[in-house]
Motif scaffolding. Structure first.
Motif, PDB file in Angstrom:
ATOM      1  N   GLU A  94      34.464 -42.647  30.418  1.00 30.02           N
ATOM      2  CA  GLU A  94      33.978 -41.275  30.278  1.00 30.02           C
ATOM      3  C   GLU A  94      34.555 -40.421  31.389  1.00 30.02           C
ATOM      4  O   GLU A  94      34.552 -40.825  32.554  1.00 30.02           O
ATOM      5  CB  GLU A  94      32.449 -41.245  30.330  1.00 30.02           C
ATOM      6  CG  GLU A  94      31.775 -41.963  29.178  1.00 30.02           C
ATOM      7  CD  GLU A  94      30.262 -41.937  29.271  1.00 30.02           C
ATOM      8  OE1 GLU A  94      29.748 -41.433  30.297  1.00 30.02           O
ATOM      9  OE2 GLU A  94      29.589 -42.410  28.335  1.00 30.02           O
ATOM     10  N   GLU A 102      34.617 -36.476  33.204  1.00 33.05           N
ATOM     11  CA  GLU A 102      33.753 -35.303  33.355  1.00 33.05           C
ATOM     12  C   GLU A 102      34.378 -34.331  34.346  1.00 33.05           C
ATOM     13  O   GLU A 102      34.897 -34.736  35.398  1.00 33.05           O
ATOM     14  CB  GLU A 102      32.367 -35.729  33.833  1.00 33.05           C
ATOM     15  CG  GLU A 102      31.376 -34.583  33.939  1.00 33.05           C
ATOM     16  CD  GLU A 102      29.986 -35.037  34.337  1.00 33.05           C
ATOM     17  OE1 GLU A 102      29.075 -34.185  34.339  1.00 33.05           O
ATOM     18  OE2 GLU A 102      29.833 -36.233  34.658  1.00 33.05           O
ATOM     19  N   GLN A 154      31.903 -33.274  29.389  1.00 32.68           N
ATOM     20  CA  GLN A 154      32.127 -34.717  29.446  1.00 32.68           C
ATOM     21  C   GLN A 154      32.773 -35.190  28.156  1.00 32.68           C
ATOM     22  O   GLN A 154      32.449 -34.715  27.072  1.00 32.68           O
ATOM     23  CB  GLN A 154      30.795 -35.439  29.662  1.00 32.68           C
ATOM     24  CG  GLN A 154      30.888 -36.951  29.780  1.00 32.68           C
ATOM     25  CD  GLN A 154      29.552 -37.567  30.127  1.00 32.68           C
ATOM     26  OE1 GLN A 154      28.945 -37.264  31.151  1.00 32.68           O
ATOM     27  NE2 GLN A 154      29.063 -38.436  29.254  1.00 32.68           N
TER      28      GLN A 154
END
Length: 272
Positions: A155, A157, A162
């Motif tokens: 992930e 961000e 995100q």
């Protein structure tokens, strides 16, 4: 049999120089060096040459000049590799979480920590986090950060939002943009090099690891590539090096003592 006992005990100590003498070191070591890799510690004001098996700690900086590459191994089985012209700083490093800052260049990460752990890579454009076993790379250019995932997911961000990147995908992210996810492109030389390195480490991963205690199993590939396991009557399986030159080998002979974390730490020259 006493010689064999000495060899396996020495291997345990030499594989884990930080654990041997300091409770604050041991999470990460330099496991491979190509070229003149540089390192700078908080205690030093100058860059110096990195050495194989050297322990790394919070605040350390690693620089790979042109023509250099380095592999860093964490005690949980995670590997971080830097291509040439890359700069990495260790921001924090604990048993369950770690954070790094990649200010330029390229990094390849094979993340193999237990579930519940987290690893974070920061760049000027974004932060990339991984929570489960995964393999991915981060490539930086003047205007973009590209994150490519080979296994699992990560992930990313930034201030915009995100994004989840799955295996087979690449995210091209500019500063303050939400980026664009696309299919992974064809392999390049950096990917091929990492695949070859992974094959060396993981091809026989279950080989000697069954003879090692849990805290040493991530180092099994070093032992398997540098020696063999033999069964000793009335004792069990012992590891014997096969690449040592000379019958007068002894532990704590080839290497040096360094001052790290408030202790003297032995850094051995043997590849294992």
């Amino acid at each position: 049999m006493n010689i064999l006992k000495t060899m396996i005990l020495a291997a345990m100590l030499l594989l884990m120089p930080g654990y041997a003498l300091s409770a604050n070191l041991g999470y990460m070591r330099i496991s491979l060096i190509e070229g003149d890799v540089q390192i700078k510690t908080p205690d030093s004001e100058e860059w110096g040459l990195a050495a194989i098996n050297g322990p790394l700690d919070e605040g350390d900086q690693v620089w790979t000049p042109e023509g250099s590459r380095v592999e860093l191994q964490m005690d949980n089985g995670t590997y971080i590799r830097l291509d040439q012209d890359s700069a990495l700083q260790i921001l924090s490093m604990e048993s369950g979480s770690s954070q790094f800052n990649l200010s330029q260049g390229r990094a390849y990460i094979s993340y193999d920590a237990p579930q519940g752990s987290v690893l974070q890579f920061d760049t000027p454009d974004a932060s990339t986090r991984v929570f489960n076993r995964a393999r991915f790379r981060i490539d930086m250019s003047d205007q973009y950060t590209d994150v490519t995932v080979y296994k699992g997911y990560v992930e990313t961000e930034n201030r915009v939002g995100q994004t989840r990147i799955n295996a087979g995908q690449t995210l091209s992210l500019g500063q303050d943009t939400n980026g664009e996810v696309a299919s992974m492109g064809p392999a390049d030389e950096w990917e091929d090099w990492n695949k070859a390195r992974n094959h060396i480490i993981f091809a026989n991963r279950d080989g000697g690891s069954r003879y090692l205690p849990v805290e040493l199993r991530s180092y099994a590939s070093d032992l398997d590539s540098s020696g063999r396991w033999v069964q000793v009557p009335d004792y069990g399986f012992c590891w014997v090096p096969t690449i040592v030159a000379g019958a007068d080998w002894a532990p704590y002979r080839s290497g040096r003592w360094i001052w790290r974390g408030g202790d003297y730490v032995w850094v051995a020259n043997e590849p294992w």
